[in-house]
Structures are given as C-alpha cells and as structure tokens.
Design a protein around this motif. Structure first.
Motif, PDB file in Angstrom:
ATOM      1  N   PHE A 186      -2.940   4.837  -3.512  1.00  0.00           N
ATOM      2  CA  PHE A 186      -3.509   6.511  -3.640  1.00  0.00           C
ATOM      3  C   PHE A 186      -4.186   6.538  -2.415  1.00  0.00           C
ATOM      4  O   PHE A 186      -3.856   7.736  -1.873  1.00  0.00           O
ATOM      5  CB  PHE A 186      -4.460   6.415  -4.865  1.00  0.00           C
ATOM      6  N   ASN A 187      -5.078   5.952  -1.843  1.00  0.00           N
ATOM      7  CA  ASN A 187      -5.911   5.994  -0.542  1.00  0.00           C
ATOM      8  C   ASN A 187      -4.689   6.496   0.601  1.00  0.00           C
ATOM      9  O   ASN A 187      -4.917   7.355   1.456  1.00  0.00           O
ATOM     10  CB  ASN A 187      -6.776   5.179  -0.275  1.00  0.00           C
ATOM     11  N   SER A 218       0.824  -1.221   0.032  1.00  0.00           N
ATOM     12  CA  SER A 218       0.041  -0.070   0.027  1.00  0.00           C
ATOM     13  C   SER A 218       0.974   1.150   0.088  1.00  0.00           C
ATOM     14  O   SER A 218       0.379   2.496   0.212  1.00  0.00           O
ATOM     15  CB  SER A 218      -0.862   0.091   1.217  1.00  0.00           C
ATOM     16  N   ALA A 246      -2.200  10.536  -7.442  1.00  0.00           N
ATOM     17  CA  ALA A 246      -2.850   9.414  -8.429  1.00  0.00           C
ATOM     18  C   ALA A 246      -1.992   8.876  -9.454  1.00  0.00           C
ATOM     19  O   ALA A 246      -2.025   7.626  -9.778  1.00  0.00           O
ATOM     20  CB  ALA A 246      -3.950  10.143  -8.902  1.00  0.00           C
ATOM     21  N   ILE A 265      -5.717  -3.403  -9.567  1.00  0.00           N
ATOM     22  CA  ILE A 265      -6.660  -2.306  -9.319  1.00  0.00           C
ATOM     23  C   ILE A 265      -6.754  -2.301  -7.926  1.00  0.00           C
ATOM     24  O   ILE A 265      -6.613  -0.978  -7.420  1.00  0.00           O
ATOM     25  CB  ILE A 265      -8.187  -2.702  -9.611  1.00  0.00           C
ATOM     26  N   ALA A 319       0.452   6.476  -7.808  1.00  0.00           N
ATOM     27  CA  ALA A 319      -0.310   5.123  -7.594  1.00  0.00           C
ATOM     28  C   ALA A 319      -0.360   4.256  -8.874  1.00  0.00           C
ATOM     29  O   ALA A 319      -0.124   3.181  -8.770  1.00  0.00           O
ATOM     30  CB  ALA A 319      -1.728   5.596  -7.003  1.00  0.00           C
ATOM     31  N   ASN A 332     -12.203  10.428 -11.883  1.00  0.00           N
ATOM     32  CA  ASN A 332     -11.709   9.653 -10.756  1.00  0.00           C
ATOM     33  C   ASN A 332     -10.422   8.585 -11.218  1.00  0.00           C
ATOM     34  O   ASN A 332     -10.425   8.132 -12.200  1.00  0.00           O
ATOM     35  CB  ASN A 332     -12.801   8.758 -10.232  1.00  0.00           C
ATOM     36  N   LEU A 333      -9.983   8.348 -10.312  1.00  0.00           N
ATOM     37  CA  LEU A 333      -8.901   7.309 -10.326  1.00  0.00           C
ATOM     38  C   LEU A 333      -9.289   6.046 -10.826  1.00  0.00           C
ATOM     39  O   LEU A 333      -8.754   5.238 -11.977  1.00  0.00           O
ATOM     40  CB  LEU A 333      -7.828   7.066  -9.157  1.00  0.00           C
ATOM     41  N   GLU A 334     -10.384   5.527 -10.285  1.00  0.00           N
ATOM     42  CA  GLU A 334     -10.871   4.170 -10.762  1.00  0.00           C
ATOM     43  C   GLU A 334     -11.188   3.978 -12.169  1.00  0.00           C
ATOM     44  O   GLU A 334     -11.359   3.089 -12.842  1.00  0.00           O
ATOM     45  CB  GLU A 334     -12.246   3.761  -9.946  1.00  0.00           C
ATOM     46  N   LEU A 368      -8.107   3.676 -14.443  1.00  0.00           N
ATOM     47  CA  LEU A 368      -7.326   2.394 -14.350  1.00  0.00           C
ATOM     48  C   LEU A 368      -7.328   1.572 -15.777  1.00  0.00           C
ATOM     49  O   LEU A 368      -6.234   1.150 -16.161  1.00  0.00           O
ATOM     50  CB  LEU A 368      -7.644   1.734 -13.123  1.00  0.00           C
ATOM     51  N   THR A 417      -5.303   1.398  -5.956  1.00  0.00           N
ATOM     52  CA  THR A 417      -6.506   2.412  -5.181  1.00  0.00           C
ATOM     53  C   THR A 417      -5.901   2.296  -3.889  1.00  0.00           C
ATOM     54  O   THR A 417      -5.892   3.423  -3.132  1.00  0.00           O
ATOM     55  CB  THR A 417      -7.523   1.676  -5.312  1.00  0.00           C
ATOM     56  N   ASN A 418      -5.295   1.264  -3.337  1.00  0.00           N
ATOM     57  CA  ASN A 418      -4.726   1.213  -1.995  1.00  0.00           C
ATOM     58  C   ASN A 418      -3.669   2.168  -1.666  1.00  0.00           C
ATOM     59  O   ASN A 418      -3.674   2.824  -0.898  1.00  0.00           O
ATOM     60  CB  ASN A 418      -4.448  -0.219  -1.489  1.00  0.00           C
TER      61      ASN A 418
END
Length: 420
Positions: free
Chosen positions: A218-219, A49, A118, A211, A121, A195-197, A200, A215-216
């Motif tokens: 990035f968060n 992460s 982002a 994925i 990530a 958005n990042l999602e 991807l 995302t992990n």
C-alpha cells in the motif's frame, strides 16, 4: 550442471588460502558477501512490496507490445469499486435524510477517502499475488469494511432573541427585545473511512508477515502512483481522416504551475498541490481566464477537497471539472475521446478544453492539462501545469486523442469544454 574451469577453481583456492592467513582479505570477502546479500534482500523486498498486477502496466516499455488489457481491466475493477462505494454511501445518506426529515437540522460529515491502492494491497495478500481469481463482488465487500456509518439524533438548546410589542397601562406600545429558550432536534450523519491497518484483521490478514506485505505494498504504490488513470475501456483507434479543418484560435488563459512556491507545498487532501494538484491547477487557469477573476490553484484545491472531489491517492475525481466549472459560473460540456472535431472546433472558437491524459508523452499515469488553442496548421497549444517545456510545444491532435485517458467507461469523455 555448471562447468567451472580449472583457472576459476585455482583462483578460488588462492583467495580462500589467503583468507585463512590474511585478516584483511577475510574482511574484504565478508564485506563483499554482505553487499551481495544486501542487494538480494533489497530485490526480494522490492518484489514483495509491489503487486504483480501492476508490474507490466507501469514498467513495461511501449516497444515490448505486451497485451496489458487484461491486467488493466482488473485494475479498473478496483478503481471503479471506489466510485461504487461512494455512490452507495451517498444513497444511504439520502435515505437517512428522508427518515429524519422531522429534524430541524441535518448535519452531514462525509469523510470518504478510500483508495483503490488499499484494495489491491489487501487482495495481493489474500490472493497470494494471483489476480486471476479476483472478483468485483469481493472487492466491493472488502471496500465496505473500510466504511463506518453512524446517525446521531440530539437536541440542542440555545437562547434566541425575539421582538415583542408591549403595551403599558397608558395604552402606549413599544417593541421590547426578549430572549427565549429554543430546542432544536438535530440529526448528525457521519461516514468515516477506516485506516488500512484497522481493516486488515477484518479481512483475515492477521500474521505479522502478511500485515507487513499488505502495508508495504500500500505504501509503495500510493507514494509512486500519483493521479493515476489505468482504467481502459475504449481502445478504438480514432479515425483522423474524418477530422475537419478549423481556423486558428485560442483562449486567453493564464499559465499556472503546480510547483509554484506560492502554493506548491500547500495541502491538497493528504498530499500537496505540487504532487497531486494538476486538476485544481488546470481548472484555476480556465476559471481565471474566462471569468477575469484571479482564482489560484490553492483556492480551487481547497474547494475541491471540501466538496469531495479530491481522490486520495488518485489525484482528483473527474467530477471536479463539471462541478467545479459550474461552481465558478461556467458552462461545462463533456466531450468524448472519439470526437476530435468538437475539441478542435471549441479551441478554434476560443473555448478552452481540459483533458485527462493517460500514459504517454504527458504522464506515466494520469494527468490533467489545459488545451488552450489551435494553430493555423492544426497543432494543439497546451498549458501543462507540471511542465513549462511541454507547454511551449505544439502538439499533434493524434497524440492528444490517443493518449487521452480511457478511464471514463464505454462512452469515455476525458475532455471538458468551458464557456462563460
């Protein structure tokens, strides 16, 4: 090869023997093993992460004397990419305005909140955590995939009142208010950030595992890295022997704290003033002190966000200081971190200076503080919106200068002097 002593082997045999006949011992062994496996899993998830490029930068001790310049320079590329794309967006908007200059009205909806976290990530996955192959051009290419641009030309009709002079049969004139239908041609220019999602798949991150990792990461780094300032360009050590002596002086600046319950939980972009509002809070102090008008942090934060000076995930753009100061009627002058004389002279003359600080006594990442005065023996007085304790101390100019942010390019200027 591991050497296990006879005593250890005997202990293990005893435990296993007890486990065969004693359910309570079996349960204890199971709980212990489960705990150990959970700890290992947490550690593995933590490693998955966090991007390798940031580990040494954020977690190494200053006493380790690690050469972090290469990693920091790479992070700088991602941070700079955000500004590069912002400039490309603005240039495109101006081109579209020219192309549609025949329109009666041009509306711009600029929703740009891309963060460098982002980009890192995504590259963490694409490069498999090997940032030796990172590329500025590739970073820009990825960043542009976040941008949706659109121009919509429409016509809008509305009723407009107008006055008309009417003459009757007797030759008398009077003004009569009438209405007419007016058609306006309107160009609506829109820039949105995806958005990042949603991005991807466009960068070939398609498996569930990749994925999850992207995302992990990035968060994780977005939540822990508020108002960061990791770029390093100018590593020159300032020659303090050339620093002159100036008489004591100070600006009459009120103190605001960004955690104040009156505004701390109010929004600043996607975050709050408490967690990301040191920029607006610092500027609010200066504006209130120099103009005599009570301008609070929430007012400045709202203006900053509306006018595009909020950097999501990175606090505030440096443009907040220059544009924000001018918006409130102040003269603003940027000062290089290589020019301590100009900073001390400004404080001696009663002009406050806002400083963008890097890692050190004031922050682990990036932070704005107000320099409000200089004492008789040359110590610097500050208003730190995040710390009353630091605000009550006197600081050596060497600490301020050496820990000031190096995020401003080869002519880094992380200081802004304000005058009425």
């Amino acid at each position: 090869m591991f050497n296990i002593s006879a005593t250890a082997i005997a202990v293990i045999k005893k435990i296993l023997t007890q486990a065969v006949f004693d359910e309570e011992v079996r349960n204890k062994i199971f709980i212990t093993l489960t705990a150990i496996l959970s700890i290992i899993l947490v550690l593995l998830l933590a490693l998955a992460s966090f991007p390798s490029i940031l580990i040494n930068i954020l977690f190494s001790s200053p006493t380790e004397n690690l050469d972090l310049s290469e990693d920091i320079a790479k992070v700088a590329v991602y941070q700079d990419t955000i500004f590069i794309v912002d400039k490309l967006n603005q240039d495109w908007i101006e081109e579209v305005k020219v192309e549609n200059s025949d329109c009666d009205e041009i509306i711009v909806n600029y929703n740009y909140d891309l963060t460098w976290q982002a980009l890192i990530a995504i590259d963490s996955v694409l490069l498999n955590q090997d940032f030796t192959n990172m590329s500025p051009d590739k970073a820009k290419e990825i960043a542009l995939k976040f941008i949706d641009k659109d121009v919509n030309i429409s016509e809008e009709e509305f009723e407009e009142e107008y006055d008309e002079v009417v003459t009757d049969n007797n030759g008398s004139s009077k003004i009569v208010t009438k209405t007419r239908t007016v058609t306006l041609k309107i160009a609506t220019i829109t820039v949105n950030t995806r958005n990042l999602e949603d991005v991807l798949f466009d960068v070939d991150i398609t498996t569930e595992e990749d994925i999850f990792i992207a995302t992990n990461i990035f968060n994780t780094i977005s939540s822990m890295d508020v108002e960061n300032s990791l770029n390093i360009y100018d590593n020159t050590i300032i020659d303090f022997e050339k620093l002159q002596e100036y008489p004591e002086g100070y600006a009459n600046i009120p103190y605001y704290n960004q955690t104040d319950k009156r505004w701390g939980n109010l929004p600043y972009g996607s975050s709050t003033i408490l967690s990301a509002g040191c920029g607006p809070t610092s500027l609010a102090m200066v504006v209130s002190g120099l103009t005599g008008n009570k301008v609070t942090p929430d007012i400045v934060a709202n203006w900053s966000y509306i006018n595009g000076h909020r950097a999501e995930g990175a606090g505030s753009y440096w443009s907040l200081m220059t544009a924000g100061g001018k918006n409130y009627g102040l003269n603003v002058e940027a000062i290089s971190r290589q020019d301590p004389n100009s900073i001390v002279k400004a404080l001696s003359d009663g002009y406050p200076v806002i400083a963008a600080m890097g890692r050190g006594h004031f922050t682990n990442g990036g932070h704005f503080i107000v320099l409000r005065g200089v004492t008789e023996d040359g110590k610097i007085l500050v208003h730190d919106s995040a710390s009353v304790e630091r605000s009550n101390k006197e600081w050596d100019i060497s600490i301020i200068m050496n820990e000031s942010s190096k995020n401003g390019g080869v002519n880094g200027s992380p200081f802004w002097m304000f005058r009425p």
